[in-house]
Design a protein around this motif. Structure first.
Motif, PDB file in Angstrom:
ATOM      1  N   LYS A  14      -1.850  -4.893   1.975  1.00  0.00           N
ATOM      2  CA  LYS A  14      -1.561  -6.108   2.987  1.00  0.00           C
ATOM      3  C   LYS A  14      -0.073  -5.900   3.217  1.00  0.00           C
ATOM      4  O   LYS A  14       0.145  -6.409   4.628  1.00  0.00           O
ATOM      5  CB  LYS A  14      -1.864  -7.199   2.070  1.00  0.00           C
ATOM      6  CG  LYS A  14      -3.498  -7.329   2.074  1.00  0.00           C
ATOM      7  CD  LYS A  14      -3.548  -8.757   1.212  1.00  0.00           C
ATOM      8  CE  LYS A  14      -5.007  -8.892   0.871  1.00  0.00           C
ATOM      9  NZ  LYS A  14      -5.506 -10.304   0.136  1.00  0.00           N
ATOM     10  N   ILE A  15       0.798  -5.728   2.473  1.00  0.00           N
ATOM     11  CA  ILE A  15       2.229  -5.925   2.926  1.00  0.00           C
ATOM     12  C   ILE A  15       2.763  -4.777   3.778  1.00  0.00           C
ATOM     13  O   ILE A  15       3.621  -5.141   4.720  1.00  0.00           O
ATOM     14  CB  ILE A  15       3.178  -5.957   1.501  1.00  0.00           C
ATOM     15  CG1 ILE A  15       2.864  -7.312   0.865  1.00  0.00           C
ATOM     16  CG2 ILE A  15       4.563  -5.755   2.038  1.00  0.00           C
ATOM     17  CD1 ILE A  15       3.811  -7.408  -0.612  1.00  0.00           C
ATOM     18  N   SER A  16       1.882  -3.692   3.564  1.00  0.00           N
ATOM     19  CA  SER A  16       2.273  -2.485   4.190  1.00  0.00           C
ATOM     20  C   SER A  16       2.092  -2.753   5.911  1.00  0.00           C
ATOM     21  O   SER A  16       2.498  -2.184   6.775  1.00  0.00           O
ATOM     22  CB  SER A  16       1.751  -1.040   3.975  1.00  0.00           C
ATOM     23  OG  SER A  16       0.228  -1.330   4.054  1.00  0.00           O
ATOM     24  N   TRP A  17       1.028  -3.616   6.031  1.00  0.00           N
ATOM     25  CA  TRP A  17       0.393  -4.001   7.421  1.00  0.00           C
ATOM     26  C   TRP A  17       1.406  -4.754   8.126  1.00  0.00           C
ATOM     27  O   TRP A  17       1.512  -4.497   9.421  1.00  0.00           O
ATOM     28  CB  TRP A  17      -1.007  -4.629   7.278  1.00  0.00           C
ATOM     29  CG  TRP A  17      -1.917  -3.958   6.777  1.00  0.00           C
ATOM     30  CD1 TRP A  17      -2.323  -2.663   6.699  1.00  0.00           C
ATOM     31  CD2 TRP A  17      -3.321  -4.484   6.389  1.00  0.00           C
ATOM     32  NE1 TRP A  17      -3.406  -2.320   6.170  1.00  0.00           N
ATOM     33  CE2 TRP A  17      -3.949  -3.775   5.886  1.00  0.00           C
ATOM     34  CE3 TRP A  17      -3.690  -5.866   6.071  1.00  0.00           C
ATOM     35  CZ2 TRP A  17      -5.329  -3.672   5.114  1.00  0.00           C
ATOM     36  CZ3 TRP A  17      -4.996  -6.138   5.475  1.00  0.00           C
ATOM     37  CH2 TRP A  17      -5.784  -4.990   5.053  1.00  0.00           C
ATOM     38  N   ALA A  18       2.305  -5.335   7.641  1.00  0.00           N
ATOM     39  CA  ALA A  18       3.269  -6.229   8.133  1.00  0.00           C
ATOM     40  C   ALA A  18       4.777  -5.696   8.077  1.00  0.00           C
ATOM     41  O   ALA A  18       5.635  -6.457   8.203  1.00  0.00           O
ATOM     42  CB  ALA A  18       3.375  -7.478   7.388  1.00  0.00           C
ATOM     43  N   ALA A  19       4.722  -4.401   7.477  1.00  0.00           N
ATOM     44  CA  ALA A  19       6.209  -3.774   7.343  1.00  0.00           C
ATOM     45  C   ALA A  19       7.060  -3.616   8.449  1.00  0.00           C
ATOM     46  O   ALA A  19       8.151  -3.786   8.519  1.00  0.00           O
ATOM     47  CB  ALA A  19       5.823  -2.488   6.793  1.00  0.00           C
ATOM     48  N   ASN A  20       6.521  -3.654   9.692  1.00  0.00           N
ATOM     49  CA  ASN A  20       7.159  -3.345  11.014  1.00  0.00           C
ATOM     50  C   ASN A  20       7.106  -4.630  11.886  1.00  0.00           C
ATOM     51  O   ASN A  20       7.633  -4.481  12.970  1.00  0.00           O
ATOM     52  CB  ASN A  20       6.764  -2.165  12.012  1.00  0.00           C
ATOM     53  CG  ASN A  20       6.931  -0.894  10.810  1.00  0.00           C
ATOM     54  OD1 ASN A  20       7.826  -0.672  10.443  1.00  0.00           O
ATOM     55  ND2 ASN A  20       5.915   0.119  11.081  1.00  0.00           N
TER      56      ASN A  20
END
Length: 208
Positions: free
Chosen positions: A152-158
């Motif tokens: 989930k956090i990786s989806w918001a990385a950028n």
């Protein structure tokens, strides 16, 4: 929750659109839609909550309408031009886009000139490639897909937000976290978010 009620008045010619602001206090709100867009360069062009209260002009909506002002092409006319422009649209880098993609049952996309270009349910593969969100999560929601905390956090990385705090605040619904919004705390907001996630789950993937 404040909802806008829009209706056409057909008693006049031409028809006029009436807009009124309603306060919904029910725990089960009626079906409603949300409008997603990026802030205008001139903030004076934006309609604020205060404007609505003066009579001027939980992310579980039934539908989301996403306006992509930087997409000029439409599918099928110019080869892969639409796919390239869609993938380059700044809308996908917004911090709040993640919830607006996942929470509503449907998202309808519009290019310049309010031309409809597709829906989440018929562009799932392309949207997954652009956002890096799994197709099953886009179609059926995060709870059904059972994504890990790290995913989930990786989806918001950028993701990019005007205020650093919003990088954390825009993820609260995704993790089921409730915490006060304290604008001015800067990047400390993300640390608070991590602490709240750790308090609610023992999923070790958060450390990755």
């Amino acid at each position: 929750m404040h909802l806008l009620h829009c209706a056409w008045d057909r008693s006049s010619s031409p028809w006029t659109l009436s807009i009124s602001l309603h306060v919904c206090i029910s725990s089960v709100p009626p079906p409603y839609a949300i409008l997603s867009h990026r802030w205008a360069a001139n903030l004076e062009d934006e309609v604020t909550f205060d404007d609505m209260m003066a009579g001027a002009a939980d992310q579980k909506s039934d539908r989301c309408y996403a306006y992509l002002e930087d997409v000029r092409s439409i599918p099928g006319l110019l080869g892969h031009a639409f796919e390239w422009e869609l993938g380059s649209s700044a809308w996908f880098s917004r911090g709040w886009t993640l919830q607006e993609l996942l929470a509503p049952a449907e998202v309808e996309f519009f290019a310049q000139g309010l031309r409809p270009v597709g829906r989440k349910t018929n562009m799932t593969q392309l949207l997954s490639q652009i956002s890096r969100i799994a197709e099953r999560a886009l179609l059926f929601g995060v709870d059904v897909y059972q994504a890990s905390v790290a995913e989930k956090i990786s989806w918001a990385a950028n993701s990019i937000t005007t205020r650093p705090e919003d990088r954390a605040y825009s993820l609260m619904g995704l993790f089921g976290v409730n915490m006060p919004t304290l604008y001015g705390e800067g990047h400390h907001a993300f640390k608070r978010l991590q602490h709240e996630i750790m308090r609610l789950t023992n999923h070790q993937s958060i450390f990755t």
